[in-house]
Design an enzyme around this catalytic site. Structure first.
Site, PDB file in Angstrom:
ATOM      1  N   VAL A 129       0.923  -1.280   0.038  1.00 60.70           N
ATOM      2  CA  VAL A 129      -0.092   0.039  -0.039  1.00 60.70           C
ATOM      3  C   VAL A 129       0.882   1.082   0.205  1.00 60.70           C
ATOM      4  O   VAL A 129       1.692   1.342   0.913  1.00 60.70           O
ATOM      5  CB  VAL A 129      -1.058  -0.020   1.171  1.00 60.70           C
ATOM      6  CG1 VAL A 129      -1.781   1.311   1.324  1.00 60.70           C
ATOM      7  CG2 VAL A 129      -1.883  -1.013   1.160  1.00 60.70           C
ATOM      8  N   LYS A 202      -6.136  -1.886  -1.784  1.00 57.87           N
ATOM      9  CA  LYS A 202      -5.374  -1.032  -0.878  1.00 57.87           C
ATOM     10  C   LYS A 202      -6.202  -0.726   0.238  1.00 57.87           C
ATOM     11  O   LYS A 202      -5.935  -0.685   1.531  1.00 57.87           O
ATOM     12  CB  LYS A 202      -4.617   0.143  -1.467  1.00 57.87           C
ATOM     13  CG  LYS A 202      -3.429  -0.173  -2.590  1.00 57.87           C
ATOM     14  CD  LYS A 202      -3.047   1.017  -3.423  1.00 57.87           C
ATOM     15  CE  LYS A 202      -2.047   0.504  -4.107  1.00 57.87           C
ATOM     16  NZ  LYS A 202      -1.715   1.493  -5.140  1.00 57.87           N
TER      17      LYS A 202
END
Ligand SMILES: NC(=O)c1ccc[n+]([C@@H]2O[C@H](COP(=O)([O-])OP(=O)(O)OC[C@H]3O[C@@H](n4cnc5c(N)ncnc54)[C@H](OP(=O)(O)O)[C@@H]3O)[C@@H](O)[C@H]2O)c1
Length: 425
Positions: A129, A202
């Site tokens: 992420v 994410k």
């Protein structure tokens, strides 16, 4: 000092930089870990194409490399299979895993953590992420004593580049996407980015960690940016706002909501100034208050920096004989559907410029219990438009309102419907 042996799976944009940094920083890494890192092998699809890494390290047989006598498996291949099987095998055999793979972590974190728990191995994925930005570790470790209420961020550089360029130039989506491809900011097939799939993976990972609840990509409401028009951007500008593709994870009472969609935010909001391909994530917690994480969300070296950070951590754990945190999904909160999510909306309507139009539109809003915060009527006769900003209303109520408003005789077209974030409701 017994070395920590590492199998590297993948040697592309990120993997190539991992190899470079392992070589260039070998002495520093040894000093920081308390043992040297030894690269035992590199699995790739086509070994003959990798002339810049030592030939004897390369193999096309990733499964054999994972099964060999290594301490840590670093995965920078991407996608679900064969990676899922390779990493489950590694974890079950007690090998620690470092991965940059958001798609896999957003789908299969549960079984990966279960395999890690069985053997006592580590599973770290900071690079999955927002590239170089430390985010997973702060949420998972530094903020483990707080109560996180909201995580809102720009987690996809391609879409942020496109929306920032549209805002700067006034150009439309299609031509700006072409420009982004030409400059290397968009992939040949940009679907995962522009349709919000990448950001949704994410968002699932961030929500899982922030709210101690397992959230998968399928739980995330997703809208991309392909429907954002130059007119939407211009309307936002008139109101002192800009449009960003946001990943928003919220804790609401005893549930969570997780969504990815374009939204107008005030130009004064910290996320509004995040331009180009940069990423930023805004975290709100009960005790810490507001925190902002900002930096390069992609690219070989930035992402490799996050991979190396994880590698140092799992290697230190090995040297110390311990392990990092397990999955924390004890809260097990339900994920609410988008229909129940309340946000503010900006609507732009193309209307006939005659008496009573505003009253007929306002009546539909009242009928659906959607409260209007501000209205502006612009233009005359052929060009009249009505701009409405609502107070927070459930998505389902807003959708019914828009459907009915679109059918009013005085409304020629619903030009744009855009959520508004980052303001008091
Ligand atoms: N690129 C970024 O900016 C970025 C940022 C954050 C996270 N990530 C994540 O990092 C991961 C890697 O991304 P990347 O951009 O480095 O990808 P990439 O450039 O496409 O590299 C992928 C590598 O994996 C190898 N590979 C593919 N299938 C394989 C298989 N079945 N067995 C063994 N090796 C295989 C490829 O081998 P060949 O070279 O021989 O084809 C290549 O070396 C992905 O999960 C991605 O989401 C990337």
């Amino acid at each position: 000092m017994k070395p920590i042996t590492v199998a590297l799976l993948g040697c592309g944009t990120v993997g190539g930089q991992v190899v470079r940094l392992l070589d260039e920083q070998a002495d520093d890494l040894t000093a920081r870990i308390g043992a040297p890192i030894e690269l035992a092998g590199i699995a790739v699809r086509r070994p003959d194409r990798h002339r810049d890494v030592p030939k004897e390290l390369l193999t096309a047989d990733a499964a054999a490399l994972v099964a060999s006598d290594v301490d840590v498996v670093v995965e920078v291949i991407g996608g679900i299979e064969p990676v899922r099987t390779l990493l489950l095998d590694a974890l079950r055999a007690g090998k620690s895993v470092v991965s940059a793979n958001k798609v896999l972590l957003a789908e299969n974190a549960g079984e990966l953590f279960a395999a890690a728990d069985e053997s006592g191995a580590d599973l770290y994925f900071e690079a999955a992420v927002a590239g170089a930005i430390p985010l997973i570790r702060p949420l998972r470790e530094s903020m483990a004593g707080d109560h996180i209420t909201r995580v809102m961020g720009i987690v996809n550089g391609t879409t942020n580049f496109i929306l920032s360029a549209m805002d700067e130039t006034g150009a439309g989506y299609g031509e700006t996407l072409e420009e982004a491809s030409r400059l290397g900011y968009a992939e040949a097939d940009p679907t995962a980015d522009v349709d919000g799939y990448d950001a949704a993976s994410k968002a699932a990972i961030l929500a899982s960690i922030a709210f101690h609840t397992r959230v998968t990509a399928g739980d995330v409401y997703r809208e991309g940016i392909s429907a954002v028009t130059a007119a939407d951007i211009a309307a936002a500008r008139t109101l002192g706002r800009t449009i960003k593709l946001l990943a928003i994870c919220e804790r609401v009472d005893d549930a969570v909501t997780v969504r990815v969609h374009p939204a107008m935010i005030p130009r004064s909001h910290p996320l509004a100034s995040v331009g180009g391909a940069f990423n930023a994530v805004f975290v709100e917690a009960e005790s810490a208050g507001q925190l902002m994480f900002y930096g390069q969300g992609a690219g070989g070296a930035p992402t490799a920096s996050a991979v190396l950070g994880d590698l140092v951590t799992v290697a230190r754990n090995r040297v110390a004989g311990g392990r990092g945190p397990r999955e924390s999904a004890y809260a097990d909160l339900p994920v609410r559907p988008i229909s129940e999510v309340s946000t503010r909306y900006h609507l732009s309507l193309d209307v006939a410029d005659k008496a009573g139009v505003l009253a007929s539109v306002a009546a539909v809003f009242a009928e659906h219990d959607v409260s209007i915060a501000a209205v502006r009527q612009e233009g005359r006769v052929e060009d009249a438009s009505l701009v409405i900003v609502t107070h927070a209303a459930p998505d389902a109520a807003l959708r019914s309102t828009v459907d009915k408003v679109a059918g009013l005789p005085a409304v020629r077209e619903v030009v744009s419907v855009m959520r508004v974030e980052g303001e008091e409701s």
